[in-house]
Scaffold this motif. Structure first.
Motif, short mmCIF file in Angstrom:
data_model
loop_
_atom_site.label_atom_id
_atom_site.label_comp_id
_atom_site.label_asym_id
_atom_site.label_seq_id
_atom_site.Cartn_x
_atom_site.Cartn_y
_atom_site.Cartn_z
N PHE A 133 0.83 -1.20 0.00
CA PHE A 133 0.00 0.00 0.00
C PHE A 133 0.86 1.25 0.00
N HIS A 134 0.54 2.16 -0.91
CA HIS A 134 1.21 3.44 -0.99
C HIS A 134 0.11 4.51 -1.07
N PRO A 135 0.04 5.42 -0.10
CA PRO A 135 -1.03 6.42 -0.09
C PRO A 135 -1.08 7.27 -1.36
N GLY A 136 0.07 7.61 -1.92
CA GLY A 136 0.09 8.40 -3.16
C GLY A 136 -0.57 7.67 -4.31
N LEU A 137 -0.29 6.37 -4.43
CA LEU A 137 -0.92 5.58 -5.48
C LEU A 137 -2.43 5.47 -5.25
N ALA A 138 -2.81 5.29 -4.00
CA ALA A 138 -4.24 5.19 -3.68
C ALA A 138 -4.96 6.47 -4.10
N GLN A 145 -8.55 9.38 -7.95
CA GLN A 145 -8.82 10.43 -8.93
C GLN A 145 -9.14 9.88 -10.32
N ASP A 146 -8.60 8.71 -10.66
CA ASP A 146 -8.90 8.08 -11.95
C ASP A 146 -9.09 6.58 -11.73
N PRO A 147 -10.30 6.19 -11.38
CA PRO A 147 -10.56 4.78 -11.03
C PRO A 147 -10.71 3.83 -12.22
N ARG A 148 -10.37 4.28 -13.42
CA ARG A 148 -10.45 3.37 -14.58
C ARG A 148 -9.53 2.18 -14.44
N TYR A 149 -8.42 2.37 -13.71
CA TYR A 149 -7.40 1.34 -13.61
C TYR A 149 -7.21 0.93 -12.16
N ALA A 150 -6.98 -0.36 -11.95
CA ALA A 150 -6.78 -0.90 -10.61
C ALA A 150 -5.46 -0.42 -10.01
N TYR A 151 -5.42 -0.37 -8.70
CA TYR A 151 -4.22 -0.01 -7.96
C TYR A 151 -3.03 -0.83 -8.45
N ARG A 200 -6.87 -7.12 -18.32
CA ARG A 200 -8.31 -6.80 -18.45
C ARG A 200 -8.93 -6.56 -17.07
N LEU A 201 -8.58 -7.39 -16.11
CA LEU A 201 -9.10 -7.20 -14.74
C LEU A 201 -8.68 -5.85 -14.17
N TRP A 202 -7.53 -5.37 -14.58
CA TRP A 202 -7.01 -4.09 -14.11
C TRP A 202 -7.56 -2.91 -14.91
N LEU A 239 0.52 9.23 -13.28
CA LEU A 239 1.64 9.21 -12.32
C LEU A 239 2.53 10.44 -12.48
N ILE A 240 2.71 10.91 -13.69
CA ILE A 240 3.49 12.13 -13.93
C ILE A 240 2.77 13.32 -13.30
#
Length: 140
Positions: free
Chosen positions: A4-9, A14-20, A83-85, A100-101
Protein backbone atom coordinates in the motif's frame (compact mmCIF):
# COMPACT_ATOMS: atom_id res chain seq x y z
CA UNK A 1 3.26 -8.23 -4.48
CA UNK A 2 1.06 -5.31 -3.55
CA UNK A 3 2.35 -2.80 -1.03
CA UNK A 4 0.00 0.00 0.00
CA UNK A 5 1.21 3.44 -0.99
CA UNK A 6 -1.03 6.42 -0.09
CA UNK A 7 0.09 8.40 -3.16
CA UNK A 8 -0.92 5.58 -5.48
CA UNK A 9 -4.24 5.19 -3.68
CA UNK A 10 -4.92 8.90 -4.32
CA UNK A 11 -4.10 8.52 -8.03
CA UNK A 12 -6.54 5.59 -8.25
CA UNK A 13 -9.19 7.60 -6.40
CA UNK A 14 -8.82 10.43 -8.93
CA UNK A 15 -8.90 8.08 -11.95
CA UNK A 16 -10.56 4.78 -11.03
CA UNK A 17 -10.45 3.37 -14.58
CA UNK A 18 -7.40 1.34 -13.61
CA UNK A 19 -6.78 -0.90 -10.61
CA UNK A 20 -4.22 -0.01 -7.96
CA UNK A 21 -2.17 -3.03 -9.06
CA UNK A 22 -1.92 -1.64 -12.61
CA UNK A 23 -0.17 1.47 -11.32
CA UNK A 24 2.11 -0.60 -9.12
CA UNK A 25 2.92 -2.88 -12.07
CA UNK A 26 3.97 0.13 -14.17
CA UNK A 27 6.60 1.00 -11.53
CA UNK A 28 7.92 -2.57 -11.58
CA UNK A 29 7.89 -2.52 -15.40
CA UNK A 30 9.80 0.77 -15.46
CA UNK A 31 12.56 -0.71 -13.28
CA UNK A 32 12.52 -3.91 -15.36
CA UNK A 33 12.85 -1.90 -18.58
CA UNK A 34 15.67 0.25 -17.21
CA UNK A 35 17.48 -2.91 -16.19
CA UNK A 36 16.98 -4.52 -19.63
CA UNK A 37 18.32 -1.38 -21.31
CA UNK A 38 21.16 -0.93 -18.80
CA UNK A 39 19.70 2.40 -17.66
CA UNK A 40 19.15 1.73 -13.98
CA UNK A 41 19.28 4.76 -11.69
CA UNK A 42 22.46 4.99 -9.56
CA UNK A 43 20.71 4.01 -6.33
CA UNK A 44 19.92 0.65 -7.96
CA UNK A 45 23.58 -0.34 -7.96
CA UNK A 46 25.47 2.20 -5.87
CA UNK A 47 26.89 4.44 -8.62
CA UNK A 48 27.35 8.17 -8.52
CA UNK A 49 24.60 10.29 -10.03
CA UNK A 50 24.43 10.22 -13.83
CA UNK A 51 22.41 12.61 -16.01
CA UNK A 52 18.66 11.99 -15.63
CA UNK A 53 18.22 11.46 -19.35
CA UNK A 54 20.55 8.47 -19.12
CA UNK A 55 17.82 6.68 -17.12
CA UNK A 56 14.93 7.88 -19.26
CA UNK A 57 12.75 5.27 -20.94
CA UNK A 58 10.53 6.22 -23.87
CA UNK A 59 6.90 5.16 -24.13
CA UNK A 60 7.55 2.44 -26.72
CA UNK A 61 10.53 1.15 -24.71
CA UNK A 62 8.39 0.99 -21.57
CA UNK A 63 5.68 -0.87 -23.48
CA UNK A 64 8.24 -3.48 -24.58
CA UNK A 65 9.34 -3.85 -20.95
CA UNK A 66 5.70 -4.14 -19.86
CA UNK A 67 5.10 -6.94 -22.36
CA UNK A 68 8.27 -8.76 -21.31
CA UNK A 69 7.53 -8.50 -17.59
CA UNK A 70 3.87 -9.45 -18.02
CA UNK A 71 4.74 -12.58 -20.00
CA UNK A 72 7.37 -13.52 -17.44
CA UNK A 73 5.22 -12.86 -14.35
CA UNK A 74 1.74 -13.85 -15.59
CA UNK A 75 2.41 -16.13 -18.55
CA UNK A 76 -0.72 -17.09 -20.45
CA UNK A 77 -2.82 -15.18 -17.90
CA UNK A 78 -1.23 -11.79 -18.73
CA UNK A 79 -4.09 -10.68 -20.97
CA UNK A 80 -6.68 -11.65 -18.36
CA UNK A 81 -4.78 -9.83 -15.61
CA UNK A 82 -4.58 -6.65 -17.68
CA UNK A 83 -8.31 -6.80 -18.45
CA UNK A 84 -9.10 -7.20 -14.74
CA UNK A 85 -7.01 -4.09 -14.11
CA UNK A 86 -8.92 -2.10 -16.76
CA UNK A 87 -6.18 -2.22 -19.39
CA UNK A 88 -7.34 -2.98 -22.92
CA UNK A 89 -4.77 -1.33 -25.19
CA UNK A 90 -1.32 0.25 -25.05
CA UNK A 91 -2.95 3.69 -24.76
CA UNK A 92 -4.15 2.70 -21.29
CA UNK A 93 -0.54 2.44 -20.14
CA UNK A 94 -0.01 5.97 -21.42
CA UNK A 95 -2.94 7.14 -19.30
CA UNK A 96 -1.47 5.40 -16.25
CA UNK A 97 1.99 6.87 -16.84
CA UNK A 98 0.64 10.39 -17.31
CA UNK A 99 -1.56 10.07 -14.21
CA UNK A 100 1.64 9.21 -12.32
CA UNK A 101 3.49 12.13 -13.93
CA UNK A 102 0.69 14.54 -13.03
CA UNK A 103 0.76 13.30 -9.43
CA UNK A 104 4.53 13.88 -9.25
CA UNK A 105 5.33 10.18 -8.86
CA UNK A 106 7.05 9.89 -12.26
CA UNK A 107 8.95 12.36 -14.40
CA UNK A 108 9.00 13.09 -18.10
CA UNK A 109 11.02 14.88 -20.73
CA UNK A 110 9.65 17.63 -22.94
CA UNK A 111 9.43 15.11 -25.80
CA UNK A 112 7.23 12.62 -23.91
CA UNK A 113 3.51 12.51 -24.67
CA UNK A 114 0.49 10.27 -24.40
CA UNK A 115 0.79 9.73 -28.16
CA UNK A 116 3.97 7.71 -27.50
CA UNK A 117 1.69 4.94 -26.18
CA UNK A 118 -0.95 5.11 -28.92
CA UNK A 119 -1.54 1.76 -30.66
CA UNK A 120 2.09 0.67 -30.34
CA UNK A 121 1.00 -2.97 -30.50
CA UNK A 122 -2.15 -5.05 -30.12
CA UNK A 123 -2.22 -6.34 -26.54
CA UNK A 124 -4.14 -9.50 -27.40
CA UNK A 125 -1.65 -10.53 -30.06
CA UNK A 126 1.43 -9.40 -28.12
CA UNK A 127 0.49 -11.28 -24.97
CA UNK A 128 -0.95 -14.40 -26.53
CA UNK A 129 1.35 -14.85 -29.51
CA UNK A 130 4.34 -13.55 -27.55
CA UNK A 131 4.07 -16.18 -24.84
CA UNK A 132 6.57 -19.02 -24.92
CA UNK A 133 7.23 -21.64 -22.28
CA UNK A 134 10.77 -21.53 -20.98
CA UNK A 135 12.04 -25.09 -20.51
CA UNK A 136 14.23 -24.18 -17.54
CA UNK A 137 11.23 -22.56 -15.79
CA UNK A 138 8.81 -25.37 -16.72
CA UNK A 139 11.01 -27.98 -15.04
CA UNK A 140 11.36 -25.96 -11.80
Amino acid sequence: MTVFHPGLAEVVRQDPRYAYEAYEFVFYALHHTQKLLDREPPEAHGEREAPADHHHVSGPELLEGIRDLALHDFGRMARTVFRLWGIHRTDDFGEIVFNLIESGMMSRTSEDSRADFHAVYDLDRALVEGFRFQLDEARG
